[in-house]
Design a protein around this motif. Sequence first.
Motif, mmCIF file in Angstrom:
data_model
loop_
_atom_site.group_PDB
_atom_site.id
_atom_site.type_symbol
_atom_site.label_atom_id
_atom_site.label_comp_id
_atom_site.label_asym_id
_atom_site.label_seq_id
_atom_site.Cartn_x
_atom_site.Cartn_y
_atom_site.Cartn_z
ATOM 1 N N GLY A 72 -11.229 -3.998 44.453
ATOM 2 C CA GLY A 72 -11.668 -4.187 45.834
ATOM 3 C C GLY A 72 -11.799 -5.655 46.195
ATOM 4 N N ARG A 73 -11.501 -6.535 45.226
ATOM 5 C CA ARG A 73 -11.659 -7.959 45.489
ATOM 6 C C ARG A 73 -10.451 -8.538 46.207
ATOM 7 N NH1 ARG A 73 -11.325 -10.924 41.263
ATOM 8 N NH2 ARG A 73 -11.171 -9.353 39.655
ATOM 9 N N SER A 74 -9.304 -7.890 46.022
ATOM 10 C CA SER A 74 -8.097 -8.485 46.562
ATOM 11 C C SER A 74 -8.070 -8.400 48.086
ATOM 12 C CB SER A 74 -6.880 -7.792 45.952
ATOM 13 O OG SER A 74 -7.044 -6.415 46.021
ATOM 14 N N ARG A 75 -7.428 -9.372 48.683
ATOM 15 C CA ARG A 75 -7.418 -9.461 50.143
ATOM 16 C C ARG A 75 -6.076 -9.033 50.706
ATOM 17 N NH1 ARG A 75 -7.852 -15.503 50.416
ATOM 18 N NH2 ARG A 75 -6.783 -15.172 48.479
ATOM 19 N N LEU A 76 -6.116 -8.395 51.833
ATOM 20 C CA LEU A 76 -4.873 -8.164 52.552
ATOM 21 C C LEU A 76 -4.687 -9.367 53.449
ATOM 22 C CD1 LEU A 76 -2.502 -6.421 53.227
ATOM 23 C CD2 LEU A 76 -3.874 -5.224 54.879
ATOM 24 N N GLY A 77 -3.904 -10.303 52.964
ATOM 25 C CA GLY A 77 -3.845 -11.586 53.652
ATOM 26 C C GLY A 77 -3.065 -11.512 54.946
ATOM 27 N N THR A 78 -3.689 -11.863 56.010
ATOM 28 C CA THR A 78 -2.936 -12.097 57.223
ATOM 29 C C THR A 78 -2.968 -13.593 57.469
ATOM 30 O OG1 THR A 78 -4.947 -11.671 58.439
ATOM 31 C CG2 THR A 78 -3.354 -9.879 58.346
ATOM 32 N N ASP A 79 -3.537 -14.285 56.474
ATOM 33 C CA ASP A 79 -3.677 -15.725 56.598
ATOM 34 C C ASP A 79 -2.342 -16.401 56.315
ATOM 35 O OD1 ASP A 79 -4.236 -14.436 54.253
ATOM 36 O OD2 ASP A 79 -5.290 -16.102 53.350
ATOM 37 N N ARG A 80 -2.356 -17.689 56.509
ATOM 38 C CA ARG A 80 -1.164 -18.485 56.281
ATOM 39 C C ARG A 80 -0.650 -18.258 54.860
ATOM 40 N NH1 ARG A 80 0.762 -23.308 54.666
ATOM 41 N NH2 ARG A 80 1.880 -24.540 56.202
ATOM 42 N N LEU A 81 0.641 -18.147 54.739
ATOM 43 C CA LEU A 81 1.208 -18.019 53.402
ATOM 44 C C LEU A 81 1.285 -19.413 52.796
ATOM 45 C CD1 LEU A 81 2.607 -16.005 51.448
ATOM 46 C CD2 LEU A 81 4.736 -16.843 52.374
ATOM 47 N N HIS A 82 0.433 -19.684 51.826
ATOM 48 C CA HIS A 82 0.354 -21.041 51.271
ATOM 49 C C HIS A 82 1.468 -21.251 50.262
ATOM 50 C CE1 HIS A 82 -3.446 -21.893 53.174
ATOM 51 N NE2 HIS A 82 -3.833 -20.702 52.819
ATOM 52 N N LEU A 83 2.485 -21.899 50.686
ATOM 53 C CA LEU A 83 3.613 -22.094 49.786
ATOM 54 C C LEU A 83 3.690 -23.522 49.272
ATOM 55 C CD1 LEU A 83 6.294 -20.083 51.705
ATOM 56 C CD2 LEU A 83 5.281 -19.471 49.541
ATOM 57 N N GLY A 84 2.953 -24.396 49.801
ATOM 58 C CA GLY A 84 3.076 -25.760 49.295
ATOM 59 C C GLY A 84 2.126 -26.703 50.000
ATOM 60 N N ARG A 101 12.389 -26.665 42.467
ATOM 61 C CA ARG A 101 11.668 -26.304 43.697
ATOM 62 C C ARG A 101 10.519 -25.350 43.379
ATOM 63 N NH1 ARG A 101 13.790 -30.096 44.691
ATOM 64 N NH2 ARG A 101 15.537 -30.493 46.092
ATOM 65 N N PHE A 102 10.766 -24.410 42.483
ATOM 66 C CA PHE A 102 9.663 -23.522 42.077
ATOM 67 C C PHE A 102 8.528 -24.345 41.465
ATOM 68 C CE2 PHE A 102 12.521 -19.625 41.904
ATOM 69 C CZ PHE A 102 11.759 -18.855 42.767
ATOM 70 N N GLU A 103 8.882 -25.344 40.660
ATOM 71 C CA GLU A 103 7.841 -26.188 40.055
ATOM 72 C C GLU A 103 6.995 -26.833 41.147
ATOM 73 O OE1 GLU A 103 6.877 -26.540 36.999
ATOM 74 O OE2 GLU A 103 8.501 -25.496 35.966
ATOM 75 N N GLU A 104 7.645 -27.298 42.214
ATOM 76 C CA GLU A 104 6.894 -27.909 43.324
ATOM 77 C C GLU A 104 5.990 -26.876 43.987
ATOM 78 O OE1 GLU A 104 9.448 -30.332 45.953
ATOM 79 O OE2 GLU A 104 10.788 -30.527 44.233
ATOM 80 N N LEU A 105 6.511 -25.676 44.193
ATOM 81 C CA LEU A 105 5.713 -24.629 44.835
ATOM 82 C C LEU A 105 4.510 -24.238 43.977
ATOM 83 C CD1 LEU A 105 8.541 -22.330 46.280
ATOM 84 C CD2 LEU A 105 7.094 -23.945 47.509
ATOM 85 N N MET A 106 4.690 -24.327 42.656
ATOM 86 C CA MET A 106 3.591 -23.927 41.763
ATOM 87 C C MET A 106 2.449 -24.947 41.746
ATOM 88 S SD MET A 106 5.144 -21.852 38.529
ATOM 89 C CE MET A 106 6.730 -22.628 38.326
ATOM 90 N N GLN A 107 2.647 -26.082 42.400
ATOM 91 C CA GLN A 107 1.559 -27.066 42.505
ATOM 92 C C GLN A 107 0.488 -26.591 43.488
ATOM 93 O OE1 GLN A 107 1.531 -29.780 40.496
ATOM 94 N NE2 GLN A 107 3.384 -28.795 39.700
ATOM 95 N N ASP A 108 0.821 -25.607 44.297
ATOM 96 C CA ASP A 108 -0.125 -25.133 45.315
ATOM 97 C C ASP A 108 -1.196 -24.256 44.668
ATOM 98 O OD1 ASP A 108 -1.506 -24.082 47.413
ATOM 99 O OD2 ASP A 108 0.230 -23.188 48.414
ATOM 100 N N SER A 109 -2.390 -24.820 44.553
ATOM 101 C CA SER A 109 -3.460 -24.096 43.850
ATOM 102 C C SER A 109 -4.081 -22.996 44.708
ATOM 103 C CB SER A 109 -4.542 -25.074 43.389
ATOM 104 O OG SER A 109 -5.038 -25.755 44.516
ATOM 105 N N SER A 110 -3.689 -22.918 45.975
ATOM 106 C CA SER A 110 -4.235 -21.832 46.800
ATOM 107 C C SER A 110 -3.476 -20.519 46.548
ATOM 108 C CB SER A 110 -4.166 -22.191 48.289
ATOM 109 O OG SER A 110 -2.844 -22.124 48.750
ATOM 110 N N VAL A 111 -2.384 -20.628 45.796
ATOM 111 C CA VAL A 111 -1.645 -19.422 45.394
ATOM 112 C C VAL A 111 -2.000 -19.128 43.939
ATOM 113 C CG1 VAL A 111 0.660 -18.435 45.004
ATOM 114 C CG2 VAL A 111 0.239 -19.872 47.008
ATOM 115 N N ASN A 112 -2.240 -17.866 43.634
ATOM 116 C CA ASN A 112 -2.630 -17.462 42.274
ATOM 117 C C ASN A 112 -1.381 -17.331 41.394
ATOM 118 O OD1 ASN A 112 -4.011 -16.509 40.063
ATOM 119 N ND2 ASN A 112 -4.315 -14.448 40.884
ATOM 120 N N TRP A 113 -0.842 -18.495 40.993
ATOM 121 C CA TRP A 113 0.359 -18.511 40.154
ATOM 122 C C TRP A 113 -0.016 -18.261 38.704
ATOM 123 C CZ3 TRP A 113 5.338 -18.842 41.717
ATOM 124 C CH2 TRP A 113 5.633 -19.412 42.953
#
Length: 212
Positions: free
Chosen positions: A200-212, A163-175
Amino acid sequence: MSCRRGALIVLEGVDRAGKTTQCQKLVHALQQSGRAAEMMRFPDRTTKIGQLISSYLEKKSNLEDHTVHLLFSANRWEMVPLMKQKLEQGINLVVDRYAFSGVAFTSAKPGFSLEWCMNPDIGLPKPDLVMFLQLNPNMAANRGEYGIERYETSAFQRTVHQRFEELMQDSSVNWKRYLQQQWRGQAHRCAFCRAGAGSGRSRLGTDRLHLG
Ligand code: TMP
């Protein structure tokens, strides 16, 4: 005076992969380099919700599978105000497990889709970096005290790993994946720059948590 937002760095992996040790090393390395850093962990067993989860994991009580999934998620949500406060204060947070564990573990149970499992965590602060410590589940099983808690069986952990392998396919997450031989004393060294922490580049994400 405004200060730079801290980075949110998450460590993930199967049980007994060594996440807690690496989190501690990373916090220490950040502090040594003059940056504010603190560790958090999920589940946080100190809260009322966390105590319910802890009792379940220690096999002292049983909970229905959907219910415990939602409790794990609620345990993250109850920490969000504190997390945001610390990040806004410029504190770098190193987090031992996050929503990715929530999805990987519950979806390893029969009848749970990744999509259903992701829903309760949508909107959580998005990590700047997720470090996956990859350890063969058979090696994990040889580590001390393995098998005491619920979920600590090789068969289940192999499914969790898939399942982690599947989640790591999500390129919107900095894995960033670390193989066992790589992270021994190394993982924490490059984590900080990958997270863009302090820049200062990092974002405080209130956006959707991209998990997959
Ligand atoms: P730990 O406290 O040793 O990290 O163990 C927590 C256990 O709970 C581990 O087996 C992973 C599991 N877990 C979930 O099932 N869902 C979650 O959301 C989290 C954070 C952990």
